[in-house]
Design an enzyme around this catalytic site. Structure first.
Site, PDB file in Angstrom:
ATOM      1  CB  CYS B  34      -0.974   0.204   1.243  1.00  0.00           C
ATOM      2  SG  CYS B  34      -0.111   0.252   2.702  1.00  0.00           S
ATOM      3  CG  ASP B  36       2.005   5.435   3.439  1.00  0.00           C
ATOM      4  OD1 ASP B  36       3.301   6.077   3.121  1.00  0.00           O
ATOM      5  OD2 ASP B  36       0.926   6.036   3.050  1.00  0.00           O
ATOM      6  CB  CYS B  66       4.052   9.807   0.846  1.00  0.00           C
ATOM      7  SG  CYS B  66       3.361   9.971   1.850  1.00  0.00           S
ATOM      8  CB  CYS B 110      -2.976   5.880   2.820  1.00  0.00           C
ATOM      9  SG  CYS B 110      -2.506   6.873   2.381  1.00  0.00           S
TER      10      CYS B 110
END
Lengths: 389, 146
Positions: B34, B36, B66, B110
């Protein structure tokens, strides 16, 4: 943040700055020559001449007739007109075939058409992003209306074997469309030799203005307009023409036609210098896209153990603009559909980085990236739980 | 992507980065699929044999992700440092986002899992020290990767 440092723009596949020569061509058509091209007075007719001159320049770039060029707002609109327009202008064939790595501006109109009884068949690509011709051959039958395969991919730069694809499409009586937004003005496009029936291009991808593009449609091809309400563009696109934009697009085509070969070589040299420098300084990276059948300005690679957006943010702090196929930059939870279609595992897709070079990049730009990127990767790997020294 | 100054500060200068060799608890949230992933390591200072009063003596983390994920992990580590376990168990992901002056909406779910990852580390500590009764009450990470 290094304030005052010169910005290094390496996102030319997203958009390009307007060439000063293009801007000068556009300038008179905002206020001085401001007539409506549909008016019969001289102010209108001057604007009309600008449009027709731009049409001739655009047709010359593609090797087609002037009456086969329709001006639009850009690549997205040209793709939409092609797909919805050809589908709705007939009621015999119901299948649209597109590669899995098309831009959303091709895939989404196809998906929209499902509610009108059309079917979208996506053709897979190999590890380099080249369309699988065997799968295409199997998908084609006498229900196939349109085959749409981009000339080169915006993310990885892979150039498709357009001639072979169009030949296959024509063998089954299907039309062939190519989204040439990344190639028009950068590498030769010859609609006759390549067997192209319809083609989309966009001015701002090759130093023209945003908001101006074109659709090439071979004479005799039937397609419905999307926008009704006027006779403009031979009844295919109603609305007063974007005169400055169209004039600028025409100039961009003219410059491209004369400088293309030299520019392509220069940009390729810079791109290869960048890749060599990066390969020499960063371990565990992988090139995405075809090793040689690839746009000369595109360099896409994955950096293991780090995520793309974090690299972009750190590059931006150094005044370097690039892009990534990570989920964080796509606006969704999924990383790039192009990289996934090429078989990249999710983590490598999240760790992708794209530098796209253009007319205004210099060796100094490239050397700055080579200087800065390795330490950015080191910093991010140092905090990555996936990285073991 | 518009990040607050605080997010950019924690992203560019993350606090408490690293690992703890003999950690009392380790917790991970997210996965590379995903995009992360974060792992926290904690050292716990016991107090009166009451886990509720025990404190986070040291905290370290590593993050793949990120800008928001890195900033969240850094901020969460600062917030948890020195707190009692029950204080950290009561913390929420919104507290972290708030301390960062907000996160872009797409990042709220997320990337904002620092608190859960730390709670996973606490759960790990409590399990190792035989306090399954408290450990089982901690929600932690929705899809914990152990």
């Amino acid at each position: 943040m290094k304030n005052g440092a010169r910005q290094i723009y390496l996102d030319n596949n997203a958009t390009t700055p307007v060439d000063p020569r293009v801007f000068e061509t556009m300038r008179p058509y905002f206020s001085e020559i401001a007539g409506n091209p549909s008016s019969i007075h001289s102010a209108g007719q001057q604007a009309r001449r600008a449009i027709e001159e731009a049409r001739a320049r655009t047709a010359a770039l593609l090797g087609c007739r002037v009456e086969e060029i329709y001006f639009t707002s850009g690549g997205t609109e040209s793709n939409n007109i092609t797909i919805k327009g050809t589908a709705l202008a007939q009621d015999k064939r119901k299948k649209i075939i597109a590669s899995a790595i098309e831009h959303h501006a091709v895939l989404e109109p196809c998906i929209y058409l499902r509610r009108f009884g059309f079917e979208l068949v996506k053709i897979p690509v190999d590890q380099h992003g080249t369309v699988d011709l065997d799968s295409l051959g199997r998908a084609l039958d006498d229900n196939a209306l349109l085959v749409s395969v981009m000339h080169a991919n915006n993310e990885v730069g892979t150039i498709q074997p357009i001639q072979e694809i169009s030949k296959l499409a024509h063998q089954h009586g299907a039309l062939f469309h190519t989204d040439a937004v990344q190639t028009a003005g950068k590498i030769p496009v010859d609609v006759q030799a390549m067997g192209i029936d319809m083609l989309s291009l966009s001015g701002h991808k090759f130093y023209g203005p945003k908001g101006a593009g074109a659709l090439f449609a071979r004479r005799g091809i039937r397609f419905d307009p999307l926008v009704h309400g006027g006779h403009h563009e031979r009844n295919k696109r109603a609305g007063t023409e974007n005169v400055p934009g169209i004039a600028g697009l025409g100039k961009a085509c003219e410059i491209a036609a004369s400088d293309m070969a030299e520019e392509e070589l220069r940009i390729r040299g810079l791109r290869d210098r960048l890749w060599q420098g990066i390969q020499g300084a960063i371990t565990e990276i992988r090139l995405n896209g075809h090793p040689d059948q690839r746009l000369s300005g595109t360099l896409n690679f994955s950096v293991r153990y780090v995520e793309g957006e974090s690299m972009l943010l750190k590059l931006d702090q150094e005044q370097i603009c690039a892009s990534s196929g990570s989920a964080c930059t796509s606006g969704s939870l999924e990383p790039s559909h192009v990289l996934l279609a090429m078989g990249l595992p999710h983590d490598l897709a999240h760790g992708s980085l794209r530098f796209s070079l253009g007319r205004f990049n210099t060796e100094a730009d490239i050397d700055r990236v080579i200087e800065v990127l390795p330490s950015i990767v080191d910093q991010l790997r140092a905090i990555s739980p996936l990285y073991k020294k | 992507m518009q990040y607050s100054e605080k997010v950019m500060d924690h992203f560019m200068n993350p606090r408490n980065v690293g690992e703890i060799e003999k950690a009392d608890g380790v917790g991970t949230c997210g996965n590379p699929v995903c995009g992360d992933l974060m792992t926290f390591y904690i050292k716990v200072e016991p107090r009166n044999h009451d886990p509720h009063l025990a404190r986070i003596a040291e905290i370290r983390f590593k993050t793949f992700g990120c800008g928001a994920a890195i900033a969240v992990a850094s901020m969460a580590s600062e917030m948890a440092q020195g707190k009692t376990l029950s204080e950290v168990i009561a913390m929420s992901r919104d507290d972290v986002a708030c301390q960062l002056d907000g996160l872009p909406p797409a990042k709220m779910h997320c990337s904002n899992m620092g608190v859960q990852a730390i709670q996973e580390a606490i759960k790990d500590y409590l399990t190792k020290t035989g306090r399954h009764d408290i450990a089982s009450t901690i929600k932690g990470c929705p899809r914990a990767v152990h």
